[in-house]
Design a protein around this motif. Structure first.
Motif, PDB file in Angstrom:
ATOM      1  N   PRO A   1       0.791  -1.234   0.000  1.00  0.00           N
ATOM      2  CA  PRO A   1       0.000   0.000   0.000  1.00  0.00           C
ATOM      3  C   PRO A   1       0.831   1.296   0.000  1.00  0.00           C
ATOM      4  CG  PRO A   1      -0.347  -1.245   2.028  1.00  0.00           C
ATOM      5  CD  PRO A   1       0.463  -2.105   1.138  1.00  0.00           C
ATOM      6  N   TRP A   2       1.938   1.328   0.756  1.00  0.00           N
ATOM      7  CA  TRP A   2       2.740   2.552   0.769  1.00  0.00           C
ATOM      8  C   TRP A   2       3.336   2.832  -0.607  1.00  0.00           C
ATOM      9  CZ3 TRP A   2       3.858   7.155   1.938  1.00  0.00           C
ATOM     10  CH2 TRP A   2       5.124   7.700   1.728  1.00  0.00           C
ATOM     11  N   ARG A   3       3.865   1.756  -1.238  1.00  0.00           N
ATOM     12  CA  ARG A   3       4.450   1.947  -2.576  1.00  0.00           C
ATOM     13  C   ARG A   3       3.361   2.355  -3.579  1.00  0.00           C
ATOM     14  NH1 ARG A   3       7.790  -3.471  -3.145  1.00  0.00           N
ATOM     15  NH2 ARG A   3       9.162  -3.247  -1.363  1.00  0.00           N
ATOM     16  N   ILE A   4       2.168   1.746  -3.413  1.00  0.00           N
ATOM     17  CA  ILE A   4       1.060   2.118  -4.312  1.00  0.00           C
ATOM     18  C   ILE A   4       0.743   3.600  -4.124  1.00  0.00           C
ATOM     19  CG2 ILE A   4      -1.403   1.804  -4.801  1.00  0.00           C
ATOM     20  CD1 ILE A   4      -1.116  -1.129  -4.161  1.00  0.00           C
ATOM     21  N   MET A   5       0.716   4.038  -2.857  1.00  0.00           N
ATOM     22  CA  MET A   5       0.410   5.445  -2.599  1.00  0.00           C
ATOM     23  C   MET A   5       1.440   6.347  -3.282  1.00  0.00           C
ATOM     24  SD  MET A   5       0.486   7.795   0.740  1.00  0.00           S
ATOM     25  CE  MET A   5      -0.787   7.204   1.820  1.00  0.00           C
ATOM     26  N   VAL A   6       2.708   6.006  -3.151  1.00  0.00           N
ATOM     27  CA  VAL A   6       3.773   6.823  -3.763  1.00  0.00           C
ATOM     28  C   VAL A   6       3.575   6.879  -5.282  1.00  0.00           C
ATOM     29  CG1 VAL A   6       6.256   6.995  -4.200  1.00  0.00           C
ATOM     30  CG2 VAL A   6       5.436   6.364  -1.926  1.00  0.00           C
ATOM     31  N   LEU A   7       3.349   5.709  -5.882  1.00  0.00           N
ATOM     32  CA  LEU A   7       3.209   5.673  -7.343  1.00  0.00           C
ATOM     33  C   LEU A   7       1.948   6.415  -7.805  1.00  0.00           C
ATOM     34  CD1 LEU A   7       4.416   2.060  -8.200  1.00  0.00           C
ATOM     35  CD2 LEU A   7       5.595   4.191  -8.617  1.00  0.00           C
ATOM     36  N   PHE A   8       0.848   6.247  -7.053  1.00  0.00           N
ATOM     37  CA  PHE A   8      -0.393   6.941  -7.422  1.00  0.00           C
ATOM     38  C   PHE A   8      -0.251   8.455  -7.254  1.00  0.00           C
ATOM     39  CE2 PHE A   8      -4.099   3.686  -7.419  1.00  0.00           C
ATOM     40  CZ  PHE A   8      -3.361   2.859  -8.248  1.00  0.00           C
ATOM     41  N   VAL A   9       0.467   8.865  -6.228  1.00  0.00           N
ATOM     42  CA  VAL A   9       0.706  10.301  -6.016  1.00  0.00           C
ATOM     43  C   VAL A   9       1.537  10.856  -7.184  1.00  0.00           C
ATOM     44  CG1 VAL A   9       2.071  11.904  -4.608  1.00  0.00           C
ATOM     45  CG2 VAL A   9       0.364  10.459  -3.523  1.00  0.00           C
ATOM     46  N   LEU A  10       2.565  10.104  -7.576  1.00  0.00           N
ATOM     47  CA  LEU A  10       3.395  10.551  -8.708  1.00  0.00           C
ATOM     48  C   LEU A  10       2.579  10.575  -9.999  1.00  0.00           C
ATOM     49  CD1 LEU A  10       6.768   8.694  -7.983  1.00  0.00           C
ATOM     50  CD2 LEU A  10       6.249  11.106  -7.623  1.00  0.00           C
ATOM     51  N   LEU A  11       1.779   9.529 -10.197  1.00  0.00           N
ATOM     52  CA  LEU A  11       0.919   9.450 -11.382  1.00  0.00           C
ATOM     53  C   LEU A  11      -0.040  10.644 -11.420  1.00  0.00           C
ATOM     54  CD1 LEU A  11      -0.057   7.651 -13.780  1.00  0.00           C
ATOM     55  CD2 LEU A  11      -1.627   6.564 -12.186  1.00  0.00           C
ATOM     56  N   THR A  12      -0.632  10.944 -10.256  1.00  0.00           N
ATOM     57  CA  THR A  12      -1.581  12.063 -10.171  1.00  0.00           C
ATOM     58  C   THR A  12      -0.865  13.378 -10.465  1.00  0.00           C
ATOM     59  OG1 THR A  12      -2.705  10.850  -8.431  1.00  0.00           O
ATOM     60  CG2 THR A  12      -3.327  13.147  -8.705  1.00  0.00           C
TER      61      THR A  12
ATOM     62  N   PHE B   1      -5.555   7.154   0.477  1.00  0.00           N
ATOM     63  CA  PHE B   1      -4.966   7.343  -0.849  1.00  0.00           C
ATOM     64  C   PHE B   1      -5.515   8.598  -1.523  1.00  0.00           C
ATOM     65  CE2 PHE B   1      -4.334   3.005   0.165  1.00  0.00           C
ATOM     66  CZ  PHE B   1      -3.221   2.571  -0.523  1.00  0.00           C
ATOM     67  N   LEU B   2      -6.815   8.824  -1.328  1.00  0.00           N
ATOM     68  CA  LEU B   2      -7.442   9.945  -2.034  1.00  0.00           C
ATOM     69  C   LEU B   2      -6.919  11.296  -1.552  1.00  0.00           C
ATOM     70  CD1 LEU B   2     -11.149   8.682  -2.238  1.00  0.00           C
ATOM     71  CD2 LEU B   2      -9.492   8.793  -4.091  1.00  0.00           C
ATOM     72  N   MET B   3      -6.695  11.421  -0.252  1.00  0.00           N
ATOM     73  CA  MET B   3      -6.196  12.708   0.272  1.00  0.00           C
ATOM     74  C   MET B   3      -4.832  13.058  -0.344  1.00  0.00           C
ATOM     75  SD  MET B   3      -7.993  14.703   2.144  1.00  0.00           S
ATOM     76  CE  MET B   3      -6.725  15.722   2.826  1.00  0.00           C
ATOM     77  N   PRO B   4      -3.852  12.145  -0.288  1.00  0.00           N
ATOM     78  CA  PRO B   4      -2.574  12.475  -0.939  1.00  0.00           C
ATOM     79  C   PRO B   4      -2.733  12.776  -2.427  1.00  0.00           C
ATOM     80  CG  PRO B   4      -2.348  10.493   0.392  1.00  0.00           C
ATOM     81  CD  PRO B   4      -3.795  10.836   0.396  1.00  0.00           C
ATOM     82  N   GLU B   5      -3.673  12.074  -3.079  1.00  0.00           N
ATOM     83  CA  GLU B   5      -3.872  12.317  -4.512  1.00  0.00           C
ATOM     84  C   GLU B   5      -4.447  13.703  -4.775  1.00  0.00           C
ATOM     85  OE1 GLU B   5      -4.609   7.599  -5.473  1.00  0.00           O
ATOM     86  OE2 GLU B   5      -6.243   9.007  -5.782  1.00  0.00           O
TER      87      GLU B   5
END
Lengths: 184, 425
Positions: free
Chosen positions: B93-104, B138-142
């Protein structure tokens, strides 16, 4: 009525709808679905005929096919049409028939029987989906349905016809499957 | 009627319109158009002047990008990339969050923020369902990343598009001056979110396995269309990079890209045009006319004079004032009308003084874009995501957002202050 049918929620502006559609699409695609989203108009049509509320839902899209379904007094798919004119004509005939039927004494019974038949169809679905139904039981069900078809044929044979503007499209048993169920 | 009457009436109409937009009790598009019509009806501005005050560079850039994005998102490429990212992270989940934040953040730098969150949030919700995690982690960081990413380029956020439309600053100017602070702030967002949400990010091995079993290829609905979209997007991005060199406006690049895509892709242009957010476009038109009226009557120049008096013409003071006022204003009111008002104000400051106003443009862009993280109502992207999860068991509340967003905004402003001071002042 199950909660999912009775609960109405405000979906909000178009962006929320798009996001919701996108979420559903992704879930369904992961299940292997092919999805085509078509811009269309969904029309709700309401009449009051002889004190009876009659509602239809009608989908108008660019693909050249129009889907019509009567929602009340009891649900009945009217089928797929090639033009808006045919849709209006179908509603006109249906309204005329409902008007005539509403005056008769067995209108309420018809609604109840329709409801019962739909419940019966759902029971058939459930019994086959949840149980290993034996071939002899399937034959029993088929015989019972055949008997009911026979009753309809007999009624048609000895009753006076009262509506002539259109021809009944699913009283003959040759085709077996009514046109509205022949979807792709 | 005298000029004084026109000024008093126009200022009243402007303030009432602004108040109604901020109050959000009425539809902002109707209010902006009604305000603009009132200005025309009382002859505070002529029709010719009103049309001339509409920045068509902003309008056409928005329409062009909306058309390109509408076709591209139909291909399912975004969902494909998101699933791939989750699988690269091996379901962690942490890595997913990082990648999704970068993607966003990257997507948001090239698409508008609302479009980005409308693409990212649904995927996130599906992934969170699989991981059995609260999607808010996840949504908040995004959301925060979408506002930060949008700051980095000319086309990332409406304030930047408006500033670009009103000045000679091009795509590369924005990238060169705003991407560095945006990158630093993105890193801050990630660290902050790790601190706030990190302890919640644990999942079962079974959930990770389920992520790995998802098939990203199923998301691609039309491979041929995807190739065409990627080709056009590549051309458009190259066009943005070289538009000043070639002597084209950024809007010309976007509109040409949209036109090429409409010609080569098998899509119905009428259906495509239905997807353009015409409400946003007409909101802009209304605002441009409102602000154009005040500009024509000399009100903006008067305000600029007052700002210059207040700061004694000191560039550093003016820059910091623009930065912080923009951030706080954008945290609680719509940044589009705010920026629409600030643009002529900064131009007037430049005319009234010998000051080089370029740092003020960057201060305005940074303040207006990053201020959006300050509260739930600070940016459209925040409101959209909150609306999406409002019916779920994990709604994003005003207070909940403020606890995370406001500190992020303050830290961002501190970083920007240092950046502006070191680089320009």
């Amino acid at each position: 009525m199950p909660e999912r049918h009775s609960r109405r929620v405000e979906r909000g502006p178009r962006p929320y709808l798009k996001a919701e559609l996108s979420t559903q699409e992704m879930r369904l695609k992961q299940m292997g679905a092919k999805i085509e989203v078509i811009n269309s108009f969904l029309c709700y049509i309401r009449f009051e005929v002889e004190g009876v509320k009659v509602k239809y839902v009608y989908n108008l899209n660019r693909k050249g096919q129009f889907f019509l379904e009567r929602v009340t007094p009891y649900p009945q798919p009217a089928g797929t049409f090639d033009s808006e004119k045919d849709v209006v004509e179908s509603i006109r005939n249906d309204i005329a028939q409902i008007k005539q039927l509403a005056r008769s004494s067995h209108f309420k019974e018809l609604i109840d029987m329709n409801s019962d038949l739909r419940f019966l169809a759902r029971r058939l679905d459930s019994i086959c989906l949840y149980y290993d139904v034996k071939p002899e039981d399937i034959a029993t069900i088929r015989d019972s349905l055949g008997h009911l078809h026979g009753v309809f044929d007999a009624i048609r044979g000895h009753s006076d016809r009262v509506y002539f503007d259109t021809e009944p499209f699913c009283l003959d048993r040759e085709g077996e499957v009514p046109p509205d169920r022949e979807d792709d | 009627m005298t000029l004084d009457f026109h000024i008093a009436a126009a200022v009243t109409v402007f303030l009432v319109t602004y108040g109604l937009i901020v109050a959000e009790k009425m539809n902002r598009i109707s209010v902006a158009l009604a305000g603009a019509s009132a200005m025309l009806l009382m002859r505070a501005i002529s029709q010719e002047e009103a049309i001339a005050s509409v920045d068509f560079n902003t309008i056409t850039l928005l329409v062009g990008m909306m058309l390109i994005v509408t076709v591209t998102k139909r291909t399912g490429v975004f969902q494909y990339v998101a699933i791939k990212a989750a699988q690269i992270a091996k379901g962690d989940p942490w890595r997913i969050m990082v990648l999704f934040v970068l993607l966003t953040a990257v997507s948001s730098a090239f698409l508008d923020n609302v479009t980005t969150v409308l693409l990212v949030a649904p995927v996130t919700m599906v992934i969170c369902d699989v991981l059995e995690l609260n999607p808010i982690y996840f949504l908040m960081p995004e959301i925060l990343a979408s506002n930060v990413g949008g700051t980095a380029t000319l086309i990332g956020d409406p304030p930047n598009i408006m500033i670009g439309g009103a000045t000679d600053l091009g795509f590369l100017d924005f990238m060169e001056n705003l991407a560095p602070p945006a990158l630093i702030i993105l890193a801050v967002v990630l660290v902050f979110c790790r601190f706030v949400y990190g302890r919640h990010l644990t999942v079962k091995e079974k959930a990770k396995a389920e992520i790995m079993s998802m098939n990203p290829d199923l998301e691609i609905s039309d491979h041929r269309l995807l190739v065409k979209c990627l080709a056009v997007l590549g051309l458009v991005m190259a066009g943005f990079v070289f538009h000043q060199m070639l002597g084209y406006e950024s809007a010309t690049v976007a509109l040409a890209g949209a036109a090429i895509l409409m010609v080569i892709a098998d899509v119905n242009p009428e259906e495509l045009l239905l997807e353009v957010e015409w409400g946003t476009i007409f909101f802009f038109v209304g605002l441009f006319i409102l602000v154009g009226t005040l500009e024509g009557l000399g009100v903006i120049e008067f305000l600029a004079g007052e700002v210059v008096k207040l700061t004694s013409g000191n560039l550093m003071l003016t820059t910091f004032m623009v930065l912080w006022v923009s951030a706080f204003a954008s945290a609680f009111i719509d940044n589009i009308p705010f920026v629409a008002t600030m643009i002529p104000l900064i131009k007037s400051i430049g005319t009234l003084t010998a000051m080089n106003v370029t740092p003020l443009w960057w201060a305005l862009a940074l303040g207006a874009c990053l201020g959006g993280n300050g509260s739930l109502v600070g940016a459209s992207a925040n409101v959209i995501v909150a609306g999406m999860v409002s019916r779920t068991e994990h709604p994003i509340t005003f207070g909940g957002f403020l606890k995370v967003g406001f500190p992020v905004m303050l830290i961002s402003m501190a970083v920007c202050s240092v950046y502006l001071w070191v680089v320009y002042l």
